[in-house]
Design a protein around this motif. Structure first.
Motif, mmCIF file in Angstrom:
data_model
loop_
_atom_site.group_PDB
_atom_site.id
_atom_site.type_symbol
_atom_site.label_atom_id
_atom_site.label_comp_id
_atom_site.label_asym_id
_atom_site.label_seq_id
_atom_site.Cartn_x
_atom_site.Cartn_y
_atom_site.Cartn_z
ATOM 1 N N ARG A 152 -9.392 35.249 -42.432
ATOM 2 C CA ARG A 152 -9.235 34.224 -41.404
ATOM 3 C C ARG A 152 -10.207 34.445 -40.247
ATOM 4 O O ARG A 152 -10.812 33.494 -39.743
ATOM 5 N N ILE A 153 -10.371 35.694 -39.828
ATOM 6 C CA ILE A 153 -11.326 35.973 -38.755
ATOM 7 C C ILE A 153 -12.743 35.694 -39.232
ATOM 8 O O ILE A 153 -13.581 35.160 -38.482
ATOM 9 N N ALA A 154 -13.042 36.028 -40.499
ATOM 10 C CA ALA A 154 -14.365 35.726 -41.050
ATOM 11 C C ALA A 154 -14.600 34.219 -41.089
ATOM 12 O O ALA A 154 -15.712 33.741 -40.847
ATOM 13 N N THR A 155 -13.542 33.457 -41.375
ATOM 14 C CA THR A 155 -13.655 31.991 -41.344
ATOM 15 C C THR A 155 -14.044 31.517 -39.950
ATOM 16 O O THR A 155 -14.888 30.629 -39.785
ATOM 17 N N ALA A 178 -25.011 24.579 -39.228
ATOM 18 C CA ALA A 178 -24.624 23.795 -40.406
ATOM 19 C C ALA A 178 -25.634 23.923 -41.537
ATOM 20 O O ALA A 178 -25.281 23.860 -42.718
ATOM 21 N N SER A 179 -26.903 24.116 -41.196
ATOM 22 C CA SER A 179 -27.936 24.209 -42.228
ATOM 23 C C SER A 179 -27.732 25.416 -43.139
ATOM 24 O O SER A 179 -28.106 25.396 -44.313
ATOM 25 N N LEU A 180 -27.110 26.486 -42.612
ATOM 26 C CA LEU A 180 -26.876 27.689 -43.423
ATOM 27 C C LEU A 180 -25.604 27.567 -44.253
ATOM 28 O O LEU A 180 -25.457 28.258 -45.262
ATOM 29 N N LYS A 181 -24.687 26.703 -43.830
ATOM 30 C CA LYS A 181 -23.422 26.580 -44.542
ATOM 31 C C LYS A 181 -23.541 25.808 -45.857
ATOM 32 O O LYS A 181 -22.613 25.805 -46.656
ATOM 33 N N THR A 182 -24.672 25.156 -46.084
ATOM 34 C CA THR A 182 -24.832 24.378 -47.303
ATOM 35 C C THR A 182 -25.020 25.263 -48.527
ATOM 36 O O THR A 182 -24.821 24.820 -49.652
ATOM 37 N N ASN A 183 -25.404 26.518 -48.311
ATOM 38 C CA ASN A 183 -25.622 27.442 -49.426
ATOM 39 C C ASN A 183 -24.382 28.315 -49.601
ATOM 40 O O ASN A 183 -24.073 29.146 -48.742
ATOM 41 N N PRO A 184 -23.638 28.180 -50.710
ATOM 42 C CA PRO A 184 -22.410 28.972 -50.907
ATOM 43 C C PRO A 184 -22.668 30.482 -50.894
ATOM 44 O O PRO A 184 -21.843 31.249 -50.402
ATOM 45 N N THR A 185 -23.811 30.902 -51.436
ATOM 46 C CA THR A 185 -24.123 32.328 -51.450
ATOM 47 C C THR A 185 -24.291 32.867 -50.041
ATOM 48 O O THR A 185 -23.811 33.956 -49.701
ATOM 49 N N THR A 186 -24.964 32.097 -49.189
ATOM 50 C CA THR A 186 -25.146 32.513 -47.794
ATOM 51 C C THR A 186 -23.801 32.643 -47.086
ATOM 52 O O THR A 186 -23.547 33.610 -46.363
ATOM 53 N N VAL A 187 -22.920 31.672 -47.305
ATOM 54 C CA VAL A 187 -21.598 31.718 -46.679
ATOM 55 C C VAL A 187 -20.819 32.932 -47.170
ATOM 56 O O VAL A 187 -20.160 33.627 -46.383
ATOM 57 N N ARG A 188 -20.897 33.217 -48.475
ATOM 58 C CA ARG A 188 -20.175 34.361 -49.033
ATOM 59 C C ARG A 188 -20.688 35.668 -48.455
ATOM 60 O O ARG A 188 -19.914 36.564 -48.107
ATOM 61 N N VAL A 189 -22.020 35.786 -48.335
ATOM 62 C CA VAL A 189 -22.607 36.999 -47.755
ATOM 63 C C VAL A 189 -22.171 37.164 -46.305
ATOM 64 O O VAL A 189 -21.835 38.266 -45.854
ATOM 65 N N ARG A 217 -19.424 36.002 -44.932
ATOM 66 C CA ARG A 217 -18.010 36.378 -44.920
ATOM 67 C C ARG A 217 -17.834 37.867 -45.200
ATOM 68 O O ARG A 217 -17.093 38.567 -44.506
ATOM 69 N N HIS A 218 -18.512 38.347 -46.242
ATOM 70 C CA HIS A 218 -18.385 39.759 -46.609
ATOM 71 C C HIS A 218 -18.902 40.656 -45.495
ATOM 72 O O HIS A 218 -18.306 41.706 -45.191
ATOM 73 N N THR A 219 -19.998 40.250 -44.869
ATOM 74 C CA THR A 219 -20.536 41.045 -43.762
ATOM 75 C C THR A 219 -19.538 41.103 -42.610
ATOM 76 O O THR A 219 -19.313 42.170 -42.020
ATOM 77 N N ALA A 220 -18.931 39.963 -42.303
ATOM 78 C CA ALA A 220 -17.939 39.934 -41.223
ATOM 79 C C ALA A 220 -16.733 40.801 -41.554
ATOM 80 O O ALA A 220 -16.213 41.519 -40.693
ATOM 81 N N VAL A 221 -16.292 40.780 -42.807
ATOM 82 C CA VAL A 221 -15.127 41.571 -43.210
ATOM 83 C C VAL A 221 -15.416 43.061 -43.078
ATOM 84 O O VAL A 221 -14.594 43.820 -42.535
ATOM 85 N N GLN A 234 -21.124 49.898 -47.717
ATOM 86 C CA GLN A 234 -20.413 49.218 -48.800
ATOM 87 C C GLN A 234 -21.030 47.860 -49.153
ATOM 88 O O GLN A 234 -21.156 47.546 -50.346
ATOM 89 N N PRO A 235 -21.441 47.027 -48.192
ATOM 90 C CA PRO A 235 -22.154 45.795 -48.591
ATOM 91 C C PRO A 235 -23.430 46.082 -49.369
ATOM 92 O O PRO A 235 -23.766 45.345 -50.296
ATOM 93 N N LEU A 236 -24.132 47.173 -49.008
ATOM 94 C CA LEU A 236 -25.334 47.542 -49.758
ATOM 95 C C LEU A 236 -24.980 47.875 -51.199
ATOM 96 O O LEU A 236 -25.698 47.485 -52.140
ATOM 97 N N GLY A 237 -23.879 48.593 -51.387
ATOM 98 C CA GLY A 237 -23.438 48.906 -52.741
ATOM 99 C C GLY A 237 -23.122 47.653 -53.537
ATOM 100 O O GLY A 237 -23.448 47.559 -54.728
ATOM 101 N N LEU A 238 -22.484 46.678 -52.909
ATOM 102 C CA LEU A 238 -22.178 45.420 -53.592
ATOM 103 C C LEU A 238 -23.451 44.678 -53.989
ATOM 104 O O LEU A 238 -23.529 44.096 -55.080
ATOM 105 N N VAL A 239 -24.454 44.700 -53.102
ATOM 106 C CA VAL A 239 -25.726 44.034 -53.403
ATOM 107 C C VAL A 239 -26.439 44.727 -54.556
ATOM 108 O O VAL A 239 -26.930 44.076 -55.497
#
Length: 443
Positions: A300-303, A311-322, A324-328, A369-374
């Protein structure tokens, strides 16, 4: 220590000494929870949007009270672990306040109860399909009367992972293993968990005796990464198992007490859905195998954080997912840094602290940990795709093990560096192993 003339409270204190919260801190926690429950109550009123300014304003005193509970020096705490427990609870409360009072105003989300599938879930779980869900879950309507709204608010505030006090339902954000969890035999549940608790207690006693037999050099800031490699690996495993037991022992104890007093066994889902060390990938470790205590508030906080992205960055689902994960992972790093920094310097000394009074080990672990996921997604998955299923799974599991053993050393630097394995820390006071070895039954 004499074992005679002890009250029931004293005996409970001996079994789980790290859960002893100073009574002076209760008013702050009670006040914060009452504000939070009231704010949730207003979200299910017919004119809930008109209450938004009040919710936004009430977040300030609620956050203040949680901070006071978690980190005020006015409350006596007997051990570092008590500092950690109160700090963790306070941080979770702050995140819950932000979710209810601020983030929800961005998308007007109101959680709903969802009925469990009942016998169908048990059947699918026995077949090994733990993620099975009906195609159309039964979503219950929001309460429309005062009593129903109070129950809704209390159940939501007290629900950490999505389980409900009502055994026939969960919250709509509950992961699949909680949604599918169903138990009906109260006696079997209590007896099984008592046996399970005894095994955990003995394991915790063994680990405590072992780590207290070692001497840690906390003067250089790297008490683990400066050790020989075999000892580094052993320490990572020990801290990992110690952390797991630190979660499961209190959770199992509370489940036994609650179900014995009449609560539904189906409401008390195990704190860990799977054994974390068996995770097949890094991604599945963090998403499925580790606990989901902070899953809801992190998302929820990441949201809320992503809402402010152009808005231009939100059109790419991968960018949004990255994002979110970074915020988490940033929030998770902030949580662990805050609770460790909350240990008074006289207890943490001589552990050096650098940036914002926080040791570097905490940031190193959580920001790698995000580096490991990448690396896993870009290198390990493609390179192992051509192997047979068993070989592919074991190669990916091996990479995850290597990554956690390597990066886990940094968290061990922070954990041990703050004195959490020092002799004065007493997670288990009644020690069968010390009793057998040293005739020291009460530690």
């Amino acid at each position: 220590m004499a074992a005679k003339n002890r009250s029931l409270f004293d005996i409970a204190a001996l079994l789980l000494p790290n859960l002893l919260i100073p009574p002076e801190a209760f008013p702050a926690m009670t006040g914060a929870l009452l504000i939070l429950v009231f704010c949730v109550y207003t979200t299910v009123l017919p004119n809930h949007k008109t209450w938004a300014p009040l919710r936004i304003g009430l977040a300030i005193p609620a956050i203040y009270l949680f901070i006071d509970y978690g980190w005020s020096s006015a409350y006596p705490r007997g051990a570092r672990a008590v500092h950690l427990g109160m700090g963790t609870t306070a941080f979770y409360g702050i995140m819950k306040v932000l979710e209810v009072c601020w983030v929800r105003e961005l998308d007007d989300e109101r959680p709903r109860w969802v009925l469990k599938p009942g016998a169908n879930a048990q059947s699918e779980t026995r077949k090994g399909n733990g993620d099975a869900k009906p195609k159309v879950p039964t979503v219950l309507p929001l309460p429309e009367d005062t009593r129903g709204r109070i129950i809704y608010a209390f159940d939501f505030v007290s629900s950490v992972r999505g389980a409900s006090w009502f055994g026939d339902r969960v919250w709509d954000f509950a992961p699949a293993y909680i949604y599918n969890y169903s138990r009906s035999d109260r006696l079997f549940f209590v007896l099984f968990n008592i046996a399970f608790l005894l095994l955990q207690y003995l394991a915790g006693d063994f680990f405590d005796v072992y780590v207290k037999s070692l001497r840690w050099d906390r003067t250089n800031g790297t008490p683990v990464t400066s050790l020989p490699v075999p000892l580094q690996i052993t320490t990572v495993l020990m801290v990992g198992l110690h952390t797991i037991l630190g979660l499961t022992i209190p959770a199992t104890s509370f489940a036994i007490i609650a179900v014995s007093l009449g609560s539904s066994p189906s409401s008390w889902v195990p704190i860990l859905p799977n054994f974390p060390f068996a995770a097949p990938t890094i991604q599945e470790f963090w998403s499925t195998y580790w606990h989901h205590i902070f899953r809801r508030v992190w998302r929820r906080i990441a949201t809320g954080a992503v809402w402010f992205v152009p808005a231009s960055l939100k059109t790419n689902p991968t960018t949004v997912r990255v994002l979110r994960h970074t915020a988490v992972f940033f929030l998770s790093s902030a949580l662990h840094a805050a609770i460790l920094a909350g240990i008074p310097s006289k207890l943490a000394y001589p552990m050096p602290r650098s940036f914002l009074s926080v040791d570097a080990g905490t940031f190193k672990f959580f920001f790698t940990q995000p580096l490991g996921l990448v690396l896993e997604a870009l290198l390990v998955f493609p390179l192992t795709e051509g192997f047979e299923p068993y070989t592919r799974a074991e190669l990916r599991r091996a990479f995850g093990w290597i990554w956690f053993l390597f990066t886990g050393r940094y968290w061990c630097d922070a954990w041990i560096g703050h004195g959490l394995f020092e002799p004065m820390e007493i997670p288990i006071s009644i020690s069968p192993i010390r009793g057998v070895l040293y005739d020291q039954w009460v530690f």
